[in-house]
Design an enzyme around this catalytic site. Structure first.
Site, PDB file in Angstrom:
ATOM      1  N   HIS A   1       3.142  -1.523  19.811  1.00 31.35           N
ATOM      2  CA  HIS A   1       3.029  -0.172  20.378  1.00 31.35           C
ATOM      3  C   HIS A   1       3.909   0.025  21.611  1.00 31.35           C
ATOM      4  O   HIS A   1       3.641   0.901  22.438  1.00 31.35           O
ATOM      5  CB  HIS A   1       1.568   0.145  20.753  1.00 31.35           C
TER       6      HIS A   1
ATOM      7  N   THR B   1       3.799   5.905  12.445  1.00 32.58           N
ATOM      8  CA  THR B   1       5.238   6.003  12.704  1.00 32.58           C
ATOM      9  C   THR B   1       5.962   6.064  11.362  1.00 32.58           C
ATOM     10  O   THR B   1       5.679   5.287  10.457  1.00 32.58           O
ATOM     11  CB  THR B   1       5.732   4.786  13.511  1.00 32.58           C
TER      12      THR B   1
ATOM     13  N   LEU C   1       6.254  -1.128  10.805  1.00 33.33           N
ATOM     14  CA  LEU C   1       6.124   0.087  11.606  1.00 33.33           C
ATOM     15  C   LEU C   1       4.647   0.415  11.704  1.00 33.33           C
ATOM     16  O   LEU C   1       3.874   0.138  10.776  1.00 33.33           O
ATOM     17  CB  LEU C   1       6.861   1.259  10.948  1.00 33.33           C
ATOM     18  N   ASP C   2       4.244   1.024  12.817  1.00 31.92           N
ATOM     19  CA  ASP C   2       2.856   1.475  12.945  1.00 31.92           C
ATOM     20  C   ASP C   2       2.524   2.456  11.821  1.00 31.92           C
ATOM     21  O   ASP C   2       3.410   3.140  11.289  1.00 31.92           O
ATOM     22  CB  ASP C   2       2.638   2.169  14.288  1.00 31.92           C
ATOM     23  N   LYS C   3       1.258   2.548  11.503  1.00 33.53           N
ATOM     24  CA  LYS C   3       0.812   3.419  10.414  1.00 33.53           C
ATOM     25  C   LYS C   3       1.302   4.847  10.588  1.00 33.53           C
ATOM     26  O   LYS C   3       1.760   5.478   9.622  1.00 33.53           O
ATOM     27  CB  LYS C   3      -0.713   3.393  10.331  1.00 33.53           C
TER      28      LYS C   3
END
Length: 358
Positions: free
Chosen positions: A243, A147, A143-145
């Site tokens: 993203h 998110t 997961l993105d930082k």
């Protein structure tokens, strides 16, 4: 070794290329080294200069130069032991655990893996999730930082391979919740916009690129709206581009609240709504090695829950939506239909030929 080596081509190697012979018998020799030996005349077959593409015959003699010394490997860096606080922190994030899988509710601001100037991340804390297992758990997606939400971690290499196959074959289902600026005109839509790395950003930012981008599909469903100011949406990515959800929502004019990277200043709401990103991996459903699907939900982080309350959204409405299977793209549907029709025509022609032959 420091001496020239001589090998006799075996009957089983009759007809194979010389580079293939190396792959079978001297697998540690790189193709670059083989090509260099051939170029400098050091590699010979029956005394004649040879090239990597030469075909071999049984009984031929292959002259191989001495093995090149291997560069000394850099000393392996040992991971520093985790402190008690670090172990407590990562274990408190666990929302599911079984012999094959662990699922944590990743908080916003914690990276999944390390990178430039990133020292604190989930990967560095995995030793704290060994529990009774001897092996180190393994990440199988990310997961993105910024998110938050459900992040799957495999307990061992075998389960990691199993889960990785589910992600790569797109059988895993991921459901995200997001707050977006404004309200989409279409309440249940599919976004199909190809994505590529934006030039000049070092790969840190993506953009829609109709000419060079990779296919990307995201479904969104509006759950609730706060007038025309904001909407609470469910998002489901049917491809896994970097993203993807963030770029897609910004591209249709409704950036995720707090996502300044893709929405600019328009991504921030006034009236006490947090400036943190409001994107949360709410649910993960994936096949499990034991045959029973793993289906886990992750609770919202504090800032997201507070924004929901400020905007008057009812959290219970989100889970009431059915988890539907993805709809195939229109082009794919047309392609399948055309293939089916062509098959029917071929079968009809074969039937006519058989009738004439009677």
């Amino acid at each position: 070794m420091s001496v020239v080596r001589q090998f006799t081509v075996a009957p089983d190697d009759e007809g194979i290329r010389l580079d293939r012979w190396f792959k079978r018998h001297l697998a540690d020799t790189s193709f670059t080294t083989i090509a260099k030996w051939a170029r400098t005349g050091q590699l010979r077959v029956d005394g004649a200069r040879a090239t990597p593409g030469d075909r071999l015959r049984a009984g031929q003699q292959i002259r191989v130069p001495p093995a090149e010394p291997k560069a000394s490997a850099a000393p392996k860096r040992e991971r520093p032991p985790l402190s008690d606080d670090q172990i407590d922190f990562i274990q408190q994030l666990v929302i599911h655990s079984d012999p094959a899988a662990i699922v944590i509710n990743k908080p916003p601001g914690l990276a999944t893996q390390g990178g430039t100037k990133t020292r604190d991340h989930v990967d560095a804390l995995l030793d704290g999730l060994r529990f009774e297992s001897e092996g180190r758990p393994k990440l199988v997606h990310r997961l993105d930082k910024d998110t938050s939400g459900a992040l799957l971690i495999a307990r061992n290499a075998r389960s990691a391979a199993f889960f990785a196959k589910s992600f790569s074959s797109r059988t895993a289902r991921k459901v995200y919740w997001a707050l977006v600026v404004g309200v989409p005109a279409i309440e249940d839509g599919m976004i199909e916009l190809p994505l590529a790395k934006q030039p000049g950003t070092g790969g840190e930012k993506m953009h829609v690129d109709e000419a060079e981008g990779q296919p990307a599909r995201s479904r969104y469903r509006v759950i609730e709206r706060a007038g025309n100011r904001a909407a609470w949406v469910e998002l489901q990515p049917f491809t896994g581009r970097t993203h993807q959800l963030r770029v897609h929502m910004a591209a249709i004019g409704h950036p995720i609240v707090g996502d300044g990277k893709y929405g600019g200043q328009a991504a921030f709401l006034t009236g006490g709504v947090s400036r943190k990103m409001h994107l949360h991996a709410r649910r993960l459903r994936i096949d499990h090695p034991d045959g029973t699907p793993l289906d886990v939900r992750a609770e919202l982080p504090a800032h997201f829950a507070e924004s929901m309350a400020l905007l008057g959204f009812d959290p219970e409405l989100g889970d009431a939506l059915p988890l539907e299977e993805p709809r195939a793209p229109a082009a794919e549907v047309k392609k399948r239909r055309a293939a089916a029709q062509a098959k029917e025509r071929r079968q009809a022609r074969r039937g006519e030929r058989r009738s004439r032959g009677r």
